[in-house]
Write a protein that holds these residues in place. Structure first.
Motif, short mmCIF file in Angstrom:
data_model
loop_
_atom_site.label_atom_id
_atom_site.label_comp_id
_atom_site.label_asym_id
_atom_site.label_seq_id
_atom_site.Cartn_x
_atom_site.Cartn_y
_atom_site.Cartn_z
N THR A 135 0.77 -0.92 0.01
CA THR A 135 0.16 -0.14 -0.08
C THR A 135 1.02 1.19 0.08
OG1 THR A 135 -1.96 0.69 0.79
CG2 THR A 135 -0.36 0.30 2.45
N TRP A 136 0.24 2.19 -0.14
CA TRP A 136 0.89 3.65 -0.43
C TRP A 136 0.38 4.59 0.14
CZ3 TRP A 136 1.63 5.50 -6.20
CH2 TRP A 136 2.44 6.29 -6.28
N THR A 137 0.87 5.52 1.34
CA THR A 137 0.40 6.69 1.79
C THR A 137 1.10 7.81 1.35
OG1 THR A 137 -0.11 7.77 3.72
CG2 THR A 137 1.72 6.03 4.09
N PHE A 138 0.48 8.74 0.48
CA PHE A 138 1.05 9.72 -0.30
C PHE A 138 1.71 10.65 0.47
CE2 PHE A 138 -2.50 9.55 -3.77
CZ PHE A 138 -1.90 8.40 -4.23
N GLY A 139 3.07 11.11 -0.14
CA GLY A 139 3.67 12.19 0.40
C GLY A 139 3.62 13.46 -0.23
N ASN A 140 4.40 14.53 0.11
CA ASN A 140 3.84 15.77 -0.56
C ASN A 140 4.50 15.78 -2.19
OD1 ASN A 140 6.63 15.59 1.27
ND2 ASN A 140 7.15 16.96 -0.14
N HIS A 141 5.51 15.16 -2.33
CA HIS A 141 5.91 14.90 -3.99
C HIS A 141 4.78 14.02 -4.72
CE1 HIS A 141 9.51 17.39 -4.22
NE2 HIS A 141 9.92 16.63 -2.75
N ASP A 142 4.35 13.27 -4.03
CA ASP A 142 3.19 12.33 -4.76
C ASP A 142 2.07 13.37 -4.90
OD1 ASP A 142 4.85 10.04 -4.43
OD2 ASP A 142 3.93 9.88 -2.50
N HIS A 143 1.53 14.12 -3.89
CA HIS A 143 0.45 15.22 -3.95
C HIS A 143 0.78 16.02 -5.29
CE1 HIS A 143 -2.62 14.11 -1.26
NE2 HIS A 143 -1.80 13.95 -0.32
N ASN A 144 2.22 16.43 -5.12
CA ASN A 144 2.42 17.58 -6.35
C ASN A 144 2.09 16.92 -7.86
OD1 ASN A 144 5.76 18.77 -4.95
ND2 ASN A 144 3.64 19.33 -4.82
N PHE A 145 1.94 15.68 -8.20
CA PHE A 145 1.70 15.03 -9.15
C PHE A 145 0.15 14.81 -9.07
CE2 PHE A 145 1.11 10.81 -11.06
CZ PHE A 145 0.65 11.22 -12.56
N PHE A 146 -0.24 14.14 -8.16
CA PHE A 146 -1.68 13.61 -8.04
C PHE A 146 -2.87 14.63 -7.98
CE2 PHE A 146 0.36 9.11 -6.81
CZ PHE A 146 -0.20 8.51 -7.96
N ARG A 191 -3.04 16.98 -9.42
CA ARG A 191 -3.58 17.63 -10.68
C ARG A 191 -4.91 16.84 -11.13
NH1 ARG A 191 2.40 17.87 -13.64
NH2 ARG A 191 3.59 18.54 -11.65
N TYR A 192 -5.43 15.93 -10.71
CA TYR A 192 -6.36 15.07 -11.14
C TYR A 192 -7.31 14.66 -10.12
CZ TYR A 192 -2.42 13.92 -14.18
OH TYR A 192 -1.30 14.01 -15.07
N SER A 193 -8.52 14.37 -10.48
CA SER A 193 -9.64 13.80 -9.97
C SER A 193 -9.48 12.72 -8.86
CB SER A 193 -10.97 13.82 -10.73
OG SER A 193 -10.89 12.67 -11.34
N SER A 194 -10.31 12.59 -8.24
CA SER A 194 -10.14 11.13 -7.28
C SER A 194 -10.24 10.01 -8.33
CB SER A 194 -11.22 10.95 -6.35
OG SER A 194 -10.76 11.86 -5.06
N ASP A 195 -11.42 10.15 -9.27
CA ASP A 195 -11.69 9.02 -10.25
C ASP A 195 -10.46 8.65 -11.19
OD1 ASP A 195 -14.07 8.50 -9.20
OD2 ASP A 195 -14.99 9.55 -10.62
N GLU A 196 -9.75 9.92 -11.77
CA GLU A 196 -8.44 9.88 -12.46
C GLU A 196 -7.49 9.17 -11.34
OE1 GLU A 196 -9.00 13.60 -15.43
OE2 GLU A 196 -8.62 13.83 -13.13
N ILE A 197 -7.21 9.43 -10.45
CA ILE A 197 -6.25 8.72 -9.55
C ILE A 197 -6.31 7.34 -9.75
CG2 ILE A 197 -5.12 8.66 -7.30
CD1 ILE A 197 -5.74 11.73 -7.14
N LYS A 198 -7.55 6.89 -9.08
CA LYS A 198 -8.03 5.55 -9.10
C LYS A 198 -7.59 4.78 -10.51
CE LYS A 198 -11.98 2.66 -7.55
NZ LYS A 198 -13.20 2.70 -7.43
N THR A 199 -8.00 5.41 -11.42
CA THR A 199 -7.85 4.80 -12.74
C THR A 199 -6.35 4.67 -12.91
OG1 THR A 199 -9.74 5.72 -13.63
CG2 THR A 199 -8.14 4.78 -15.20
#
Length: 314
Positions: free
Chosen positions: A86-97, A99-107
């Motif tokens: 599993t993955w708990t997001f960090g600040n750099h992951d957020h810098n990327f993710f 930009r997208y909606s929850s559905d887009e991240i899930k995809t």
């Protein structure tokens, strides 16, 4: 839920701050990071892997395509390893993710066959909050592993490339954490053991280390060293106070600071920095070796646990 079908211990491996760049510029650093992950997984034989953030080296100025390329590398790497993670997001992951909606991240993340992540909960802050149940052979709960999203970098304006601060674990997440513990305790009919994982250290990591340096007997040094300023948010989170009050969580694990790798017991809770993998984000870090590695948590049938700080073989 992960059920242990034997009477051996559960091995949970924390890896953090891989900072996979995903482009030609980062090729050498990415290869080293990937090899480090293989080395540590082969040495520790985990049943479950927790990545505590900054896996994708997202930056405000990096294009979507470059960050997508680093995400692809990470998902392929973990699927190749083949162990549930599993993955708990960090600040750099957020810098990327972000930009997208929850559905887009899930995809995007569902491209991995081995990644276990809970659906985004719109009622609480962050994307990567979830509770994993480690169960004994008879189905009873051994230990709950609770993931909390410590959220994003905070910028004064959209043109800034350096944040003025980092976010923190918000109050609605603290309330959600309490609900998770209480629901599991109601289900089991007794108090339960839990561990919590997030990316950005809490202010209490600072408090505990300061007390240790003052030889205060209220803290117990476990292992490792403080080699840089502890980069907690200046916004206060109530998560630690709530954990002390509920008396379920025995250990907390974070990343974010790449050369801090200590563990210290404070108010009955082990506060642990994961050993980072980073070969790219800190200037000159590729040459530094003492901080690179992983944390292995062995959890026994009786919910007792042992935390091993594993240095990458040089």
């Amino acid at each position: 839920t992960m059920t242990n079908t034997t009477n051996s211990s559960f091995n949970v491996l924390q890896l953090t701050d891989l900072h996979i760049g995903g482009t030609q510029d980062y090729y050498d650093a990415d290869i080293k990071a990937i090899n480090a992950v293989y080395n540590l997984v082969n040495r520790t034989h985990p049943d479950f892997i927790v990545l505590t953030g900054d896996i994708v080296f997202g930056m405000p100025y990096k294009s979507d395509a470059d960050s997508k390329s680093s995400l692809e590398i990470v998902l392929k790497l973990m699927d190749q390893i083949g162990i549930p993670w599993t993955w708990t997001f960090g600040n750099h992951d957020h810098n990327f993710f972000d930009r997208y909606s929850s559905d887009e991240i899930k995809t995007m993340i569902s491209a991995s066959k081995t990644l276990y992540m809970y659906p985004d909960n719109p009622n609480i802050k962050g994307y990567s909050n979830g509770t994993f149940r480690l169960c004994n052979k008879d189905g009873s709960l051994n230990t709950a592993l609770i993931m909390l999203d410590s959220n994003e970098s905070l910028y004064k304006s959209s043109s800034d490339t350096e944040p003025y601060d980092y976010s923190y674990i918000h109050q609605n997440q603290v309330e959600w954490y309490q609900e998770q513990i209480q629901a599991l305790e109601a289900q089991e009919g007794k108090s339960i053991k839990s561990m919590v994982f997030f990316h950005i250290p809490l202010q209490e990591y600072n408090t505990a280390w300061d007390l240790y340096e003052q030889n205060d007997s209220s803290v117990t040094y476990l292992f490792g060293a403080k080699r840089e300023t502890i980069d907690a948010s200046s916004y206060e989170s109530n998560i630690f106070k709530k954990a002390v009050e509920l008396a379920s969580t025995e250990a907390m694990f974070c990343g974010h600071d790449h050369v801090n790798d200590f563990g210290i017991k404070y108010q009955g809770i082990d506060l642990v920095f994961g050993k980072s993998i980073d070969y790219a984000a800190y200037t000159g870090i590729a040459e530094k070796t003492e901080q690179r590695g992983a944390i292995l948590i062995r959890i026994g049938q009786d919910s007792s646990y042992h935390i091993n700080s594993i240095r990458l073989a040089q």
